[in-house]
Design a protein around this motif. Structure first.
Motif, PDB file in Angstrom:
ATOM      1  N   ALA B 273      -5.198 -35.405  53.433  1.00 14.03           N
ATOM      2  CA  ALA B 273      -5.338 -34.862  52.075  1.00 14.03           C
ATOM      3  C   ALA B 273      -5.006 -33.381  52.078  1.00 14.03           C
ATOM      4  O   ALA B 273      -4.925 -32.743  53.129  1.00 14.03           O
ATOM      5  N   ARG B 274      -4.798 -32.869  50.884  1.00 12.60           N
ATOM      6  CA  ARG B 274      -4.636 -31.420  50.716  1.00 12.60           C
ATOM      7  C   ARG B 274      -5.791 -30.892  49.891  1.00 12.60           C
ATOM      8  O   ARG B 274      -6.497 -31.645  49.236  1.00 12.60           O
ATOM      9  N   LYS B 275      -5.991 -29.592  49.955  1.00  9.72           N
ATOM     10  CA  LYS B 275      -7.127 -28.960  49.275  1.00  9.72           C
ATOM     11  C   LYS B 275      -6.769 -28.483  47.878  1.00  9.72           C
ATOM     12  O   LYS B 275      -7.635 -28.155  47.076  1.00  9.72           O
ATOM     13  N   SER B 276      -5.475 -28.358  47.605  1.00 10.82           N
ATOM     14  CA  SER B 276      -5.008 -27.961  46.274  1.00 10.82           C
ATOM     15  C   SER B 276      -3.557 -28.397  46.184  1.00 10.82           C
ATOM     16  O   SER B 276      -2.938 -28.757  47.194  1.00 10.82           O
ATOM     17  N   ASP B 279      -1.343 -26.482  48.518  1.00 12.60           N
ATOM     18  CA  ASP B 279      -1.750 -26.363  49.927  1.00 12.60           C
ATOM     19  C   ASP B 279      -0.549 -26.598  50.843  1.00 12.60           C
ATOM     20  O   ASP B 279       0.070 -27.659  50.798  1.00 12.60           O
ATOM     21  N   TRP B 283      -4.521 -31.757  55.683  1.00 11.30           N
ATOM     22  CA  TRP B 283      -5.704 -31.953  56.523  1.00 11.30           C
ATOM     23  C   TRP B 283      -5.655 -33.395  57.006  1.00 11.30           C
ATOM     24  O   TRP B 283      -5.556 -34.320  56.191  1.00 11.30           O
TER      25      TRP B 283
END
Lengths: 377, 377
Positions: B273-276, B279, B283
């Motif tokens: 996943a990404r945080k935004s 990004d 991750w």
């Protein structure tokens, strides 16, 4: 912080080897303090802090709900008598087959912080409620959180809308202000963000109802920390300011704040020595270290209070280390710990406020040492 | 470094959850390489690196001796078929009652680095041989050692003289040049110091006979490391230079160098996943992390080779993290790890060169996750 009950237990039982003793009376007091301080919040005890069955049973009996990190923790909470509707699967990183199993067991509340996790829940736990964790800055916390959990607030809005469109109930948001948070204002900043997410989704026709305030409530180690009551006031003020008279349902997830202060580790001095004739500090080696349960001394983040049988006299700085052949197994070196000059090999030492994040952190058998024994009284 | 035997095992058995698979053929090859490279040294395998009974039995059969860190490890070595005269109690931090028990079991070789430890041995294991560990600088090691073990060479001289006067055999000195030591010259500096200790004590009428060269022999992770043969040559040269034709008895204590390259961890991608939206890195969350056996990624010290089923195509940087709700459970973040852009949730990943310092480091049950499973084939 070593209660009379713990002292008596150690005096009578004289357990061999390092061990943790947890006083359930303190856990009960802490639970009651949380319910008084935040009477409108549901308490979800963070099982990972200490999953001892006696602690879980007591809390289940007192009416607590449970924040779990894995299937095993869900099973422990169920075994302690908590119904599935009192359990949240609070880890944002879950295998789809574990979600399916939790759903089978009746769990209907899940944490997410990504589209991908929402998709898993839509497939494996349809109709469940999810809350999306947003990133906060962790300012003021002694054990700061990285960006590992949560996503940017703008993304949380999209993740929750995606949940809503995927047959999952977009329940609300969660955040974590950082463990051992001493700044009661930290929740203020996070709640402002949460309110923005609520408003934006309301404009899209999606009504959120839940704010998960997370944990972060501190244990008193060497420094004083604000009372639970003062946290309660700050949080209530911030909720009112940002949500007006439409207060959301709130939950809190205390772990360290519930059990940290309830436990004491008994350990033994194995060796006291210097490295050279001129060495200004003594090295004090204990029979517990970083791999035996004191992992939170990593980077000397948490400095536990230590009591010895020779307190009261002269003290001098010591480097404190564990018993393994690993050079990383040092507890306090950068900032040596003052201990009595009269300390001797064989002395018993009490490491206080060690009820949280110790037993389960212990290694299986590093260097052949057994994991930390625990007694819950 | 994933052998055909390990590949076949994983393909046929398809074990559920993260696990380590160790190939005994590689351990055998490594043992033989050490005996060829240092034919005049006795090999004391550092049990703490991986105490699996199958590994200990194989090494006992091949003629290895054993360096142990605790009573439990002594018992494991005995159970594997090693006689007590092939076991050294190599931890400089021992309870006196554990020394007494080791002595009862027949162990007669002990490590010390302080007067206090000599006193314990004089009382609990009279007549035994001791070697005193001296501090070295650890320069060139990837996992540098702190000052936790060893004492200044000047003090080592006094400690050994004290042993001699206390009814204990002052056998010699030991040092540890630092784990994963890539500079073959590191032993040169330490041997110069050892020779000085030998000479000074000889002048006092005490004849030392033993040099324990310690461990530090590296495993190949991502970078090439010198061959065991080249270590052997450097050490032999340095011994000749500093001890002339009166070469001492030498022992080596390989741990990581014996088993590190023999093991592979199979893990599963739990979430990507990404945080935004912006990004730049993904991750990637695995079902094993710092608390499940990969403790040596602490400070990103050791960078393991990683194989995926999608190798060969485009790669992009990832932050690699474990499955627990602990923000410290991140493997590589400061220096993100390049992984295939096609990587998917559910993919199996192989983390190579993980045969040492993984299984026993795993936490008992942190976050409810089970310790690392191991299969020795």
């Amino acid at each position: 912080m070593t209660t009379d009950r713990i002292r008596s237990f150690l005096a009578e039982r004289r357990p061999e080897g390092p061990c943790l003793v947890v006083d359930l009376d303190v856990v009960r007091e802490n639970y009651n303090a949380f319910t008084r301080a935040l009477p409108d919040s549901r308490i979800f005890y963070a099982v990972k802090a200490n999953p001892a069955p006696e602690i879980l049973s007591l809390l289940a009996e007192l009416g607590s709900s449970f924040d779990t990190a894995s299937l095993t923790e869900i099973e422990l909470a169920l075994a302690a008598g908590a119904a599935a509707d009192r359990i949240s699967y609070g880890n944002t990183i879950k295998k789809e087959r574990d979600i399916a199993r939790a759903y089978e067991l009746g769990v209907r509340l899940f944490a997410v912080d990504s589209f991908e996790e929402v998709d898993k829940i839509a497939r494996a736990a349809p109709g469940s409620r999810v809350f999306c964790r947003v990133l906060t800055d962790g300012e003021g916390a002694e054990w700061p959180l990285s960006r590992k959990f949560g996503c940017a607030p703008e993304m949380a809005i999209e993740v929750l809308e995606h949940a809503h469109r995927s047959g999952v109930v977009a329940a609300g948001v969660s955040f974590h202000v950082g463990s051992q948070q001493r700044d009661t204002g930290a929740w203020e900043r996070a709640l402002a963000t949460a309110a923005t997410v609520f408003r934006t989704l309301a404009e899209r026709g999606i009504t959120l109802t839940l704010v998960n305030l997370g944990g972060g409530f501190p244990t008193r180690y060497l420094r004083d920390v604000p009372t639970v009551a003062s946290y309660g006031e700050s949080i209530f003020d911030a909720l009112s300011r940002h949500f007006g008279n439409r207060l959301p349902e709130t939950i809190i997830e205390p772990g360290r704040g519930m059990v940290g202060g309830a436990g004491v580790i008994k350990t033994e001095v194995v060796l006291i020595a210097r490295k050279s004739a001129e060495d200004p500090v003594r090295w004090v080696y204990l029979d517990i270290g970083k791999f035996g349960g004191l992992a939170e001394t990593m980077d000397e983040a948490i400095r536990y209070p230590i009591r010895t049988q020779r307190d009261g006299g002269e003290v001098a700085p010591c480097i404190l280390a564990g018993p393994t052949c690993d050079s990383a197994d040092v507890l306090y070196e950068r900032e040596p710990y003052p201990l009595p000059t009269g300390l001797e090999i064989g002395d018993e030492i009490l490491i206080e406020a060690t009820g949280a994040y110790t037993t389960t952190y212990a290694s299986v058998a590093f260097n052949g040492f057994a994991p930390l024994q625990a007694y819950v009284i």
